[in-house]
Design a protein around this motif. Structure first.
Motif, PDB file in Angstrom:
ATOM      1  N   TYR A 327       0.779  -1.348  -0.147  1.00  0.00           N
ATOM      2  CA  TYR A 327      -0.012   0.026   0.014  1.00  0.00           C
ATOM      3  C   TYR A 327       0.859   1.156   0.023  1.00  0.00           C
ATOM      4  N   LEU A 364      -6.866  -1.040   6.795  1.00  0.00           N
ATOM      5  CA  LEU A 364      -6.697  -2.253   5.621  1.00  0.00           C
ATOM      6  C   LEU A 364      -7.264  -3.729   6.361  1.00  0.00           C
ATOM      7  N   LYS A 367     -10.523  -3.790   6.189  1.00  0.00           N
ATOM      8  CA  LYS A 367     -11.263  -3.803   4.681  1.00  0.00           C
ATOM      9  C   LYS A 367     -11.961  -2.540   4.430  1.00  0.00           C
ATOM     10  N   GLU A 370      -8.538  -0.589   0.484  1.00  0.00           N
ATOM     11  CA  GLU A 370      -8.181  -1.829  -0.363  1.00  0.00           C
ATOM     12  C   GLU A 370      -6.576  -1.779  -0.538  1.00  0.00           C
ATOM     13  N   SER A 375      -3.798  -9.581  -0.896  1.00  0.00           N
ATOM     14  CA  SER A 375      -5.416  -9.776  -0.317  1.00  0.00           C
ATOM     15  C   SER A 375      -5.414  -9.944   1.093  1.00  0.00           C
TER      16      SER A 375
END
Length: 631
Positions: A327, A364, A367, A370, A375
């Motif tokens: 990220y 993150l 959720k 993103e 994932s």
């Protein structure tokens, strides 16, 4: 003696915040002011800083006493460079030098503007005619001490560096006494460690309010306890104070129990039959009336918050799976190639420097954000309750009760109905306060209100982002107990080292530049690594100075590192052993003074041992400084 108050009394209509209290501050004392939320700690600091006046009291102070103050919150409207903000601490005398630095910025951005050049020449002339350059040197010196760049815009700083700048502004006038209100709020853990060392070495008297127990233990050498309007001074460190205060409260409770029993017996006596009243002792009646008055005037200890978490169904065994996530914030990598698995019952602390991405990582994991790649997978049956550090979940348009439960008067706590006002009394809100708008609440009351709102929700995943800010120590300790009993999964962002070490089972540390490391237990291992990295960087720092663009190289050569003398080599050889011996004596004495038996023994020398403990702390610090210098 720098400052002394006698018969200090303050009231705002309710019970007296200060009731004929006394206070003395001497040179180089580092005093922590303790007390429950609402006892009047911030009020006392404002009185000392002449922001408000006491109802009564006599003051004695040295001539020309200077007091500096660092408030709990960073003012929202401050504009200008760090240099200009710090210079404000010198008042009108610094206006010219602040204008000079502002014009330097202007001409750097507009080098062809002749009007700016003319103004700069005029201001330089004014500085030449006064002691303006001495003021500049003073500002530059204090900026060097707090490790800030004076040319940076204040608005661009992190919350922690803004507080450093405001600390510099308070220190610039060289105060005899520095007042600090919750100085660790908004600082990251390395920032708190820096502040601890800075304050321990500062040649000024300190009076500070804090809920950070590790910070108090490291900094304070005296404790001032504000309890039910009375100020009590304790000539010891924080841990010793805790044991002594517990003994005092136990003794007070015994005395009150004896008094209440006697009062009850006298009330029974005076209500006896007519014959007993005819022959009763009038002196005994007068004594009973006096006891009634004394009982009516008694101020009991403020009640403790009751924190009960609502039960929820069990989540799946695997709560959150993180697989190789990345990220970025703009072009800045916050998280790179991070993978982990969070299991049911894990209690995980999240630490890092301000701006490293702790809250981003939380979002993150939940959720709410993103990742750029990789994932995040949630397990089954997750029920999440989230405590947000900015208190954004509270609505200023609603009352206290409406913020917690807007639908009706009854709430459901673990399957049992309760009235909302009764539930809020567990969090120390009176029925009157519960019906009032939240705009009147203090920072600590808002934190308690958010906990009340949070704990009403059944949750098997609890997410707390800086929950201890503004809470008093008793509530922080109670929150610790409840989190230890909590059977669900906990994600905790905090800068409170004691809180982290007491609660979490593992720690995720954001190291910067996207790197994330995981450690077993609290933040202690991470801090050791931080200190080790800092020491390594200091050793590797080049001795020569590299000239920047448009800057002439230094006229003198870098100093050549000399060899140690025989005497210095001998001292370096002996210092580790000396430090070990001092630390062993300090640990043994501190352990002895922490036991109830020590205070029950008439032979114990409280004052002498307290002075010896303080001397050992000073000797250990000096020995470490000598070791660092010789190394």
């Amino acid at each position: 003696m720098l400052l002394s108050y006698r018969n200090l009394t303050v009231s705002f209509g309710g019970p007296k915040l200060l009731d004929n209290a006394g206070l003395t501050i001497d040179k180089r004392e580092r005093i922590c002011l303790l007390g429950r939320n609402g006892e009047g700690k911030s009020t006392l600091l404002r009185i000392l800083n002449s922001e408000i006046e006491q109802d009564q009291g006599e003051i004695e102070a040295i001539p020309g006493l200077r007091i500096g103050k660092l408030d709990q919150e960073v003012p929202a409207a401050l504009e200008g460079t760090v240099f200009e903000i710090v210079a404000q601490g010198l008042g009108e005398a610094a206006q010219t030098i602040a204008k000079y630095h502002h014009l330097l910025h202007e001409i750097g951005e507009h080098p062809d503007d002749e009007s700016i050049g003319e103004q700069l020449d005029e201001v330089q002339h004014q500085l030449d005619q006064t002691d303006g350059w001495a003021i500049e040197h003073k500002v530059e010196n204090i900026l060097q001490r707090v490790e800030l760049d004076g040319d940076q815009e204040f608005s661009s700083l992190s919350g922690g560096n803004k507080r450093r700048a405001l600390l510099a502004r308070a220190l610039i006038k060289q105060p005899h006494i520095l007042l600090l209100d919750e100085p660790t709020n908004h600082l990251d853990i390395p920032g708190i460690r820096w502040l601890e060392e800075f304050l321990r070495k500062a040649d000024i008297a300190l009076l500070f309010v804090s809920h950070d127990r590790a910070f108090i233990q490291r900094v304070a050498n005296k404790i001032l306890d504000l309890d039910r309007g009375q100020l009590t001074r304790w000539e010891c460190d924080y841990n010793t104070y805790l044991s002594r205060k517990a003994e005092l409260l136990a003794g007070e409770a015994k005395q009150q129990a004896v008094f209440d029993k006697k009062l009850a017996e006298e009330e029974v006596w005076i209500r006896k039959g007519i014959q007993a009243r005819r022959t009763r002792n009038e002196g005994r009646v007068r004594s009973l009336k006096k006891m009634r008055e004394e009982r009516a005037e008694r101020r009991n200890i403020q009640g403790k918050t009751k924190l009960d978490l609502s039960d929820a169904q069990l989540s799946g065994r695997k709560v959150i799976t993180v697989d190789d996530i990345n990220y970025k914030w703009g072009q800045t990598p916050l998280i790179e190639n991070f993978s982990t698995t969070i299991w049911r019952g894990d209690k995980i602390g999240i630490v890092g420097l301000n701006g490293s991405g702790k809250t981003t990582l939380l979002n993150l994991l939940l959720k709410k954000l993103e990742p750029n790649s990789g994932s995040i997978t949630h397990g089954t049956k997750l029920e999440v309750a989230y405590f947000d550090q900015h208190r954004d979940q509270l609505d200023d348009k609603l009352s206290v009760a409406e913020n917690v439960h807007p639908a009706g008067e009854m709430v459901n706590i673990n399957g049992k109905p309760r009235h909302i006002l009764s539930y809020l009394q567990d969090f120390l809100f009176t029925p009157q306060t519960s019906r009032s708008p939240i705009t009147k609440l203090s920072g600590g009351e808002r934190a308690r209100l958010l906990l009340a709102k949070l704990f009403i929700q059944p949750a098997n995943v609890l997410v707390l982002d800086e929950p201890t800010n503004d809470l008093d120590i008793e509530t922080v300790e109670l929150l610790e107990e409840r989190l230890l009993e909590y059977n669900g999964t906990l994600l905790l962002v905090s800068h409170d080292r004691s809180f982290l070490d007491n609660v979490v089972t593992s720690t995720i540390a954001l190291e910067g530049n996207g790197l994330i490391e995981e450690y077993v237990g609290g933040c202690e291992e991470w801090l050791k690594k931080q200190e080790s990295n800092k020491a390594s960087a200091k050793k590797q720092k080049p001795a020569t100075t590299t000239a920047t663009v448009n800057e002439a190289p230094p006229a003198t050569a870098a100093p050549i590192q000399r060899k140690l003398s025989n005497k210095e080599r001998e001292a370096l050889k002996k210092l580790p052993g000396k430090i070990e011996k001092l630390e062993a004596e300090h640990a043994a004495l501190a352990e002895l003074m922490a036991t109830p038996e020590y205070y029950q023994d008439p032979a114990s020398q409280l004052a002498e041992d307290a002075k010896r403990l303080e001397k050992l702390e000073s000797d250990i610090l000096q020995a470490y400084e000598a070791l660092e210098a010789l190394s």
